[in-house]
Design an enzyme around this catalytic site. Structure first.
Site, PDB file in Angstrom:
ATOM      1  N   HIS A  46      -3.242   9.458   6.326  1.00  0.00           N
ATOM      2  CA  HIS A  46      -1.876   9.564   6.848  1.00  0.00           C
ATOM      3  C   HIS A  46      -1.378  11.009   6.850  1.00  0.00           C
ATOM      4  CE1 HIS A  46      -0.327   5.244   7.201  1.00  0.00           C
ATOM      5  NE2 HIS A  46      -1.636   5.184   7.094  1.00  0.00           N
ATOM      6  N   ARG A  96      -6.177   6.508   1.503  1.00  0.00           N
ATOM      7  CA  ARG A  96      -5.297   6.327   2.658  1.00  0.00           C
ATOM      8  C   ARG A  96      -4.335   7.498   2.830  1.00  0.00           C
ATOM      9  NH1 ARG A  96      -0.608   1.923   3.600  1.00  0.00           N
ATOM     10  NH2 ARG A  96      -0.660   1.838   5.873  1.00  0.00           N
ATOM     11  N   HIS A 152     -11.383   0.639   4.664  1.00  0.00           N
ATOM     12  CA  HIS A 152     -10.807  -0.693   4.414  1.00  0.00           C
ATOM     13  C   HIS A 152     -11.740  -1.553   3.563  1.00  0.00           C
ATOM     14  CE1 HIS A 152      -7.934  -0.257   8.129  1.00  0.00           C
ATOM     15  NE2 HIS A 152      -7.624   0.549   7.129  1.00  0.00           N
ATOM     16  N   ASN A 203       4.294   4.300   7.124  1.00  0.00           N
ATOM     17  CA  ASN A 203       4.166   4.925   5.804  1.00  0.00           C
ATOM     18  C   ASN A 203       4.815   4.118   4.697  1.00  0.00           C
ATOM     19  OD1 ASN A 203       2.722   7.155   6.409  1.00  0.00           O
ATOM     20  ND2 ASN A 203       4.501   8.473   6.747  1.00  0.00           N
TER      21      ASN A 203
HETATM   22  C1  HEM Z   1      -7.343   2.830  13.684  1.00  0.00           C
HETATM   23  C2  HEM Z   1      -7.281   3.233  12.454  1.00  0.00           C
HETATM   24  C3  HEM Z   1      -6.543   2.538  11.343  1.00  0.00           C
HETATM   25  C4  HEM Z   1      -5.582   1.566  11.377  1.00  0.00           C
HETATM   26  C5  HEM Z   1      -4.987   0.889  12.591  1.00  0.00           C
HETATM   27  C6  HEM Z   1      -5.223   1.278  10.007  1.00  0.00           C
HETATM   28  C7  HEM Z   1      -4.257   0.387   9.624  1.00  0.00           C
HETATM   29  C8  HEM Z   1      -3.988   0.027   8.322  1.00  0.00           C
HETATM   30  C9  HEM Z   1      -3.019  -0.953   7.939  1.00  0.00           C
HETATM   31  C10 HEM Z   1      -2.103  -1.701   8.881  1.00  0.00           C
HETATM   32  C11 HEM Z   1      -3.098  -1.095   6.597  1.00  0.00           C
HETATM   33  C12 HEM Z   1      -2.309  -2.067   5.726  1.00  0.00           C
HETATM   34  C13 HEM Z   1      -0.976  -1.527   5.321  1.00  0.00           C
HETATM   35  C14 HEM Z   1      -0.196  -2.601   4.605  1.00  0.00           C
HETATM   36  O1  HEM Z   1       0.058  -3.637   5.229  1.00  0.00           O
HETATM   37  O2  HEM Z   1       0.122  -2.441   3.410  1.00  0.00           O
HETATM   38  C15 HEM Z   1      -4.106  -0.196   6.120  1.00  0.00           C
HETATM   39  C16 HEM Z   1      -4.466  -0.044   4.806  1.00  0.00           C
HETATM   40  C17 HEM Z   1      -5.372   0.904   4.362  1.00  0.00           C
HETATM   41  N1  HEM Z   1      -5.977   1.864   5.140  1.00  0.00           N
HETATM   42 FE1  HEM Z   1      -6.029   1.908   7.152  1.00  0.00          FE
HETATM   43  N2  HEM Z   1      -5.972   2.061   9.180  1.00  0.00           N
HETATM   44  C18 HEM Z   1      -6.779   2.847   9.941  1.00  0.00           C
HETATM   45  C19 HEM Z   1      -7.639   3.808   9.497  1.00  0.00           C
HETATM   46  C20 HEM Z   1      -7.781   4.171   8.180  1.00  0.00           C
HETATM   47  C21 HEM Z   1      -8.469   5.356   7.717  1.00  0.00           C
HETATM   48  C22 HEM Z   1      -9.097   6.394   8.630  1.00  0.00           C
HETATM   49  C23 HEM Z   1      -8.408   5.346   6.362  1.00  0.00           C
HETATM   50  C24 HEM Z   1      -8.949   6.347   5.377  1.00  0.00           C
HETATM   51  C25 HEM Z   1     -10.020   7.064   5.547  1.00  0.00           C
HETATM   52  C26 HEM Z   1      -7.695   4.146   5.972  1.00  0.00           C
HETATM   53  C27 HEM Z   1      -7.491   3.733   4.692  1.00  0.00           C
HETATM   54  C28 HEM Z   1      -6.760   2.629   4.325  1.00  0.00           C
HETATM   55  C29 HEM Z   1      -6.711   2.114   2.959  1.00  0.00           C
HETATM   56  C30 HEM Z   1      -7.498   2.631   1.783  1.00  0.00           C
HETATM   57  C31 HEM Z   1      -5.818   1.038   2.982  1.00  0.00           C
HETATM   58  C32 HEM Z   1      -5.369   0.196   1.781  1.00  0.00           C
HETATM   59  C33 HEM Z   1      -4.138   0.851   1.178  1.00  0.00           C
HETATM   60  C34 HEM Z   1      -3.663   0.231  -0.128  1.00  0.00           C
HETATM   61  O3  HEM Z   1      -4.317  -0.636  -0.703  1.00  0.00           O
HETATM   62  O4  HEM Z   1      -2.590   0.670  -0.575  1.00  0.00           O
HETATM   63  N3  HEM Z   1      -7.303   3.479   7.099  1.00  0.00           N
HETATM   64  N4  HEM Z   1      -4.627   0.493   7.188  1.00  0.00           N
HETATM   65  C1  LIG Z   2       6.919   5.702  -1.033  1.00  0.00           C
HETATM   66  C2  LIG Z   2       8.106   5.989  -0.233  1.00  0.00           C
HETATM   67  O1  LIG Z   2       8.669   7.059  -0.221  1.00  0.00           O
HETATM   68  N1  LIG Z   2       8.522   4.999   0.498  1.00  0.00           N
HETATM   69  C3  LIG Z   2       9.695   5.093   1.294  1.00  0.00           C
HETATM   70  C4  LIG Z   2       9.370   4.657   2.695  1.00  0.00           C
HETATM   71  O2  LIG Z   2      10.511   4.561   3.458  1.00  0.00           O
HETATM   72  C5  LIG Z   2      11.485   3.674   2.952  1.00  0.00           C
HETATM   73  C6  LIG Z   2      12.571   3.562   3.963  1.00  0.00           C
HETATM   74  O3  LIG Z   2      13.057   4.813   4.323  1.00  0.00           O
HETATM   75  C7  LIG Z   2      11.980   4.170   1.596  1.00  0.00           C
HETATM   76  O4  LIG Z   2      12.926   3.272   1.042  1.00  0.00           O
HETATM   77  C8  LIG Z   2      10.785   4.241   0.663  1.00  0.00           C
HETATM   78  O5  LIG Z   2      11.161   4.799  -0.558  1.00  0.00           O
END
Ligand code: HEM
Ligand SMILES: CC(=O)N[C@H]1CO[C@H](CO)[C@@H](O)[C@@H]1O
Ligand SMILES: *[C@@H]1O[C@H](CO)[C@@H](O)[C@H](O)[C@H]1NC(C)=O
Ligand SMILES: *[C@@H]1O[C@H](CO)[C@@H](O)[C@H](O)[C@H]1NC(C)=O
Ligand SMILES: *[C@@H]1O[C@H](CO)[C@@H](O)[C@H](O)[C@H]1NC(C)=O
Ligand SMILES: *[C@@H]1O[C@H](CO)[C@@H](O)[C@H](O)[C@H]1NC(C)=O
Ligand SMILES: *[C@@H]1O[C@H](CO)[C@@H](O)[C@H](O)[C@H]1NC(C)=O
Length: 338
Positions: free
Chosen positions: A71, A67, A194, A96
């Site tokens: 980003h 991810r 995902h 983020n």
């Molecule tokens: C329209 C495109 C995308 C949207 C709207 C989206 C949105 C999100 C959201 C909302 C989350 C959950 C964050 C949370 O609630 O903690 C997430 C997690 C994640 N996204 Fe996406 N994403 C998109 C595309 C991508 C792409 C292109 C990648 C990488 C190639 C990616 C990789 C991931 C991964 C690996 C997670 C899990 C992160 C974790 O477990 O810490 N996503 N994404």
């Molecule tokens: C991982 C990281 O830096 N997270 C930051 C995201 O933004 C919040 C609010 O500014 C910070 O408290 C976190 O440390």
């Protein structure tokens, strides 16, 4: 952007320059080969060893690092702008807040600096780390291109503006990816990331209780999943719990095509997850990935390389950061002459 440009230098000298890469050099596979003090230093191997040993302690690094590349690359290109600290930096922006893996990148950078100081960009370390994460997750190995340099600017408002939210409609998502030179196939493959990792309730709660302002659940969500997510995410709870993005409990940390099978079963977690299976512009690609794991992995690898080329900074632009969290201090003024 291949072609010939006429560039005027000085008063009358006219030279023809091939600007396929804006003449600043280009990304290439193995850019760091022979660039370290010891000719045999293998930078990619140092990153591999660092990430794989850290992943033993925390296997959730796999989704975190994949991810992180997304980003980084979607905001100002793949320039490590996401890594910069600061009260208004990208990492403080709402999309983020749940991005992780910063320490893992710091550790990989330190390991690299020990053997090859001042040569390897943080932007490239993000790319190498995401590739290692893919491979550690059981995905296909792929060659990464390197030669990126680190940016000097990181702005939270840009992260908020350019990162898609969970509810983005498919057509808008296609437009965002296309704006960065990424195809619909790239987009579907990349959202296939995902297949690992988690989402917080706050990212999909509206689908459970107030879908599109209806005061009801998203009718497309599988009923058993809806019941279980309501338990994970009580309506008025202030606690932001998590759910696996891939609901197949056997492969929630594996880079494979099971996510696509789950969304075909109406078990997508985020709005965008379910929509790519419902939309006629993307459902055939979803079906092709769901039916062929090898095909998905090959397309995912290709799409990661494509995403890694978005708006990169090439020599002499940008810098090679000493610390991934801050831009380099300005050079010291020359000593006063006596
Ligand atoms: C329209 C495109 C995308 C949207 C709207 C989206 C949105 C999100 C959201 C909302 C989350 C959950 C964050 C949370 O609630 O903690 C997430 C997690 C994640 N996204 Fe996406 N994403 C998109 C595309 C991508 C792409 C292109 C990648 C990488 C190639 C990616 C990789 C991931 C991964 C690996 C997670 C899990 C992160 C974790 O477990 O810490 N996503 N994404
Ligand atoms: C991982 C990281 O830096 N997270 C930051 C995201 O933004 C919040 C609010 O500014 C910070 O408290 C976190 O440390
Ligand atoms: C490094 O290796 C390359 C390729 O083998 C060789 O051309 C070059 O001379 C070597 N440089 C040094 C400093 O050993
Ligand atoms: C990666 O690149 C190396 C050297 O260029 C090549 O030998 C290898 O076959 C490539 N691997 C893949 C998976 O593309
Ligand atoms: C959401 O609601 C708006 C109007 O309130 C409607 O135009 C739109 O089609 C709905 N979207 C979906 C995906 O149901
Ligand atoms: C949560 O809050 C809303 C609005 O205040 C209320 O209508 C609803 O009944 C509450 N839900 C539960 C489960 O307590
Ligand atoms: C995509 O969706 C359309 C409309 O629902 C449907 O007709 C078509 O068969 C679907 N394609 C695939 C490959 O599932």
């Amino acid at each position: 952007m291949k072609g010939l440009a006429t560039v005027a230098l000085g008063l009358s000298l006219i030279v023809l320059v091939n600007y396929s890469c804006f003449c600043y050099g280009d990304l290439q596979v193995g850019y760091y080969k022979y660039r370290c003090p010891d000719n045999n230093t293998d930078v990619e191997k140092i990153v591999r060893q660092s990430i794989s040993s850290q992943n033993l302690l925390d296997p959730t690094l796999i989704p975190a690092l994949i991810r992180l590349q997304f980003h980084d690359c979607f905001v100002r290109g793949c320039d490590a702008s996401i890594l910069l600290d600061g009260s208004t930096a990208e990492k403080t922006a709402p999309p983020n807040l749940t991005v992780r893996g910063y320490e893992a990148i710091d550790n990989a950078k330190s390991a690299v600096e020990e053997q090859c100081p001042g040569v390897v960009s943080c932007a490239d370390i993000i790319i190498m780390a995401a590739r290692e994460a893919t491979v550690l997750g059981g995905g296909q190995f792929f060659n990464v291109t390197t030669g990126r340099r680190d940016g000097l600017i990181s702005l939270a408002i840009e992260a908020t503006a350019f990162l898609p939210s969970a509810e983005i409609p498919v057509d808008a998502s296609i437009a965002v990816f296309a704006g960065l030179g990424l195809s619909v196939t790239d987009m579907v493959a990349l959202i296939g990331a995902h297949t690992v990792g988690v989402a917080h309730c706050s990212s999909f709660k509206d689908r459970l209780y107030n879908y599109n302002g209806t005061g009801k659940a998203d009718p497309t969500m599988d009923h058993l999943l809806l019941t279980s997510l309501k338990i994970t995410c009580p309506q008025n709870s202030t606690q932001d719990n998590i759910a696996n993005l891939d609901q197949n409990s056997l492969s929630f940390n594996t880079v494979d095509n099971s996510y696509f099978k789950e969304i075909q079963d109406n078990k997508g977690i985020l709005g965008i997850d379910q929509e790519i299976d419902l939309d006629t512009r993307t459902n055939a690609t979803v079906a092709s990935f769901a039916s062929d794991n090898k095909f998905f992995n090959a397309q995912f690898a290709a799409a990661m390389v494509n995403m890694g080329a978005v708006n990169v900074l090439l020599d002499p632009l940008g810098e090679i950061r000493q610390s991934c969290r801050s831009i380099n201090p300005p050079p010291l003024p020359p000593p006063p002459s006596k």
